[in-house]
Enzyme design. Sequence first.
Site, PDB file in Angstrom:
ATOM      1  N   GLU A 126     -10.648   0.508   3.068  1.00  9.74           N
ATOM      2  CA  GLU A 126     -10.465   1.793   2.277  1.00  9.74           C
ATOM      3  C   GLU A 126     -11.882   2.281   1.552  1.00  9.74           C
ATOM      4  O   GLU A 126     -11.989   3.532   1.623  1.00  9.74           O
ATOM      5  CB  GLU A 126      -9.207   1.649   1.184  1.00  9.74           C
ATOM      6  CG  GLU A 126      -8.828   2.656   0.257  1.00  9.74           C
ATOM      7  CD  GLU A 126      -7.707   2.141  -0.510  1.00  9.74           C
ATOM      8  OE1 GLU A 126      -6.553   1.798  -0.044  1.00  9.74           O
ATOM      9  OE2 GLU A 126      -7.846   1.950  -1.764  1.00  9.74           O
ATOM     10  N   LYS A 174      -4.224  -7.598   2.837  1.00 11.04           N
ATOM     11  CA  LYS A 174      -4.371  -6.356   1.759  1.00 11.04           C
ATOM     12  C   LYS A 174      -5.696  -6.316   1.404  1.00 11.04           C
ATOM     13  O   LYS A 174      -6.353  -5.049   0.875  1.00 11.04           O
ATOM     14  CB  LYS A 174      -3.477  -6.480   0.699  1.00 11.04           C
ATOM     15  CG  LYS A 174      -3.180  -5.199  -0.448  1.00 11.04           C
ATOM     16  CD  LYS A 174      -3.275  -3.961   0.312  1.00 11.04           C
ATOM     17  CE  LYS A 174      -2.622  -2.868  -0.499  1.00 11.04           C
ATOM     18  NZ  LYS A 174      -3.383  -2.566  -1.789  1.00 11.04           N
ATOM     19  N   HIS A 214      -7.672  -4.698   3.831  1.00  6.59           N
ATOM     20  CA  HIS A 214      -7.057  -3.102   3.968  1.00  6.59           C
ATOM     21  C   HIS A 214      -7.901  -2.494   2.639  1.00  6.59           C
ATOM     22  O   HIS A 214      -8.409  -1.301   3.316  1.00  6.59           O
ATOM     23  CB  HIS A 214      -5.620  -3.255   3.709  1.00  6.59           C
ATOM     24  CG  HIS A 214      -5.157  -1.760   3.294  1.00  6.59           C
ATOM     25  ND1 HIS A 214      -5.164  -1.138   2.178  1.00  6.59           N
ATOM     26  CD2 HIS A 214      -4.504  -0.818   4.270  1.00  6.59           C
ATOM     27  CE1 HIS A 214      -4.758  -0.148   2.157  1.00  6.59           C
ATOM     28  NE2 HIS A 214      -4.100   0.165   3.201  1.00  6.59           N
ATOM     29  N   ASN A 215      -8.003  -2.884   1.632  1.00  8.46           N
ATOM     30  CA  ASN A 215      -8.562  -1.978   0.599  1.00  8.46           C
ATOM     31  C   ASN A 215     -10.190  -1.868   0.776  1.00  8.46           C
ATOM     32  O   ASN A 215     -10.841  -1.018   0.471  1.00  8.46           O
ATOM     33  CB  ASN A 215      -8.538  -2.822  -0.578  1.00  8.46           C
ATOM     34  CG  ASN A 215      -6.957  -2.204  -1.126  1.00  8.46           C
ATOM     35  OD1 ASN A 215      -6.358  -1.890  -0.359  1.00  8.46           O
ATOM     36  ND2 ASN A 215      -6.797  -2.397  -2.491  1.00  8.46           N
ATOM     37  N   SER A 249       0.872  -1.154   0.137  1.00 11.02           N
ATOM     38  CA  SER A 249      -0.175   0.047   0.133  1.00 11.02           C
ATOM     39  C   SER A 249       1.001   1.276   0.104  1.00 11.02           C
ATOM     40  O   SER A 249       1.957   1.403   0.339  1.00 11.02           O
ATOM     41  CB  SER A 249      -0.848  -0.019   1.300  1.00 11.02           C
ATOM     42  OG  SER A 249      -1.611   1.047   1.248  1.00 11.02           O
TER      43      SER A 249
END
Length: 301
Positions: free
Chosen positions: A180, A173, A176-177, A121
């Site tokens: 986001e 990840k 994480h997104n 990231s």
Amino acid sequence: MELGLIGLGKMGGNMAERLRRAGHKVVGFDFSAEAVQRLNDAGSVGVTTLEDLVKNLQAPRAIWIMVPAGDPVDETIAKLKPMCSQGDIFIDGGNSNYKDTQRRHDELKPQGFEFLDCGTSGGIWGITEGYSMMIGGDDDVVERLRPIFEALAPAPDKGWGRVGPSGSGHFVKMIHNGIEYGMMQSYAEGFSIMKAKKVLGLDLTQISEIWRYGSVVRSWLLDLTADALKKNPELDGLEAYVPDSGEGRWTVYEAIDLNVSAPVITESLIRRLRSREENNFTDRMLAVMRNEFGGHAVKKA
Ligand SMILES: O=C(O)[C@H](O)[C@@H](O)[C@H](O)[C@H](O)COP(=O)(O)O
């Protein structure tokens, strides 16, 4: 250390430069001659074939793959394998689906290759700010690449780490997104409501700037939002159209598979889909049904 880097786009090109500045030798490949030239001009080694990339690295090699998720990753690995040696490490630093990653790892391991997944990231800012890296794979392999991760990270001991076995880097990840998506949606909705409250004449640029300091909702995402509003307060010239690259929808699939309710992330994804539909069929269906049962007015196109 030496690192091969495949894919010198927005992420790969900047990563190569950050590594070079930290004293590492980067051999980079890209299909774009311009990207290769840029790398050479910057003082790294840019090559135009994968053969040259492999030849310019000493075994056991470490080759970081930074290409779009899906087939390009499989195609790159398939091309590299016959040229590489046992013990070479491939690192997938892109946004691959973690299930593909686990499959790749399980295929490569018995063939004598090491494979790490590194959710990366930081976007275009990583070159100066450093990258946040969520790594999956064997511990000893991660340790062998410690100098590379330390150089790419915001600080040698911050912003990176092995999070678990193969696939877990990309899994983390993905989440994480998903987060986001939810954060972005929440900021966007809040600013929209303030914009709609015309009687108060609120200045969104000023408010975003105020919130950056001391507020509970301050964040790097808000810093970037404030910058965007400063440059273009009315967001003139932009279409209300929001693409997605896959991670958000994979997060939603995963939540469903695990029976975890994730309404915010799910709705954020749905809003993105909705942003691409103009005068969509669903809403025309609603209007026509309402008209059928109640004789309610429809708005003609
Ligand atoms: O952490 C990051 O640097 C970002 O999450 C990045 O990895 C992401 O892929 C793109 O910003 C676009 O993602 P979407 O197209 O799904 O919005």
